[in-house]
Design a protein around this motif. Structure first.
Motif, mmCIF file in Angstrom:
data_model
loop_
_atom_site.group_PDB
_atom_site.id
_atom_site.type_symbol
_atom_site.label_atom_id
_atom_site.label_comp_id
_atom_site.label_asym_id
_atom_site.label_seq_id
_atom_site.Cartn_x
_atom_site.Cartn_y
_atom_site.Cartn_z
ATOM 1 N N GLU A 6 33.608 49.710 45.210
ATOM 2 C CA GLU A 6 33.363 49.122 43.895
ATOM 3 C C GLU A 6 34.366 49.640 42.870
ATOM 4 N N LYS A 7 34.712 50.922 42.956
ATOM 5 C CA LYS A 7 35.676 51.499 42.022
ATOM 6 C C LYS A 7 37.044 50.835 42.193
ATOM 7 N N LYS A 9 37.614 47.828 43.422
ATOM 8 C CA LYS A 9 37.518 46.442 42.958
ATOM 9 C C LYS A 9 37.655 46.371 41.444
ATOM 10 N N THR A 10 37.021 47.306 40.746
ATOM 11 C CA THR A 10 37.104 47.340 39.287
ATOM 12 C C THR A 10 38.538 47.587 38.846
ATOM 13 N N THR A 11 39.215 48.523 39.496
ATOM 14 C CA THR A 11 40.608 48.831 39.151
ATOM 15 C C THR A 11 41.504 47.627 39.394
ATOM 16 N N SER A 13 40.606 44.480 39.476
ATOM 17 C CA SER A 13 40.262 43.453 38.485
ATOM 18 C C SER A 13 40.928 43.727 37.145
ATOM 19 N N LYS A 14 40.941 44.980 36.731
ATOM 20 C CA LYS A 14 41.589 45.330 35.462
ATOM 21 C C LYS A 14 43.085 45.068 35.530
#
Length: 55
Positions: A6-7, A9-11, A13-14
């Protein structure tokens, strides 16, 4: 195939929000892989030897 945390994926996405070219690049790579071009990262890494990193 490796899946992202999840971490991660967030990175990712940003980064895509900051630079839309990254999204385009990821889509192109995925399509090439689906068509049989390219190789998984694990295979690529296994193909390297110490000689590949000599200067």
């Amino acid at each position: 195939m490796r899946y992202f945390s999840e971490k991660e994926k967030t990175t990712i996405s940003k980064e895509v929000e900051i630079n839309p070219e990254i999204k385009k690049m990821i889509q192109e790579i995925r399509e090439e892989y689906r068509q049989g071009f390219g190789m998984p990262t694990s295979d690529l890494l296994e193909s390297f030897s110490s000689k590949d990193f000599e200067f």
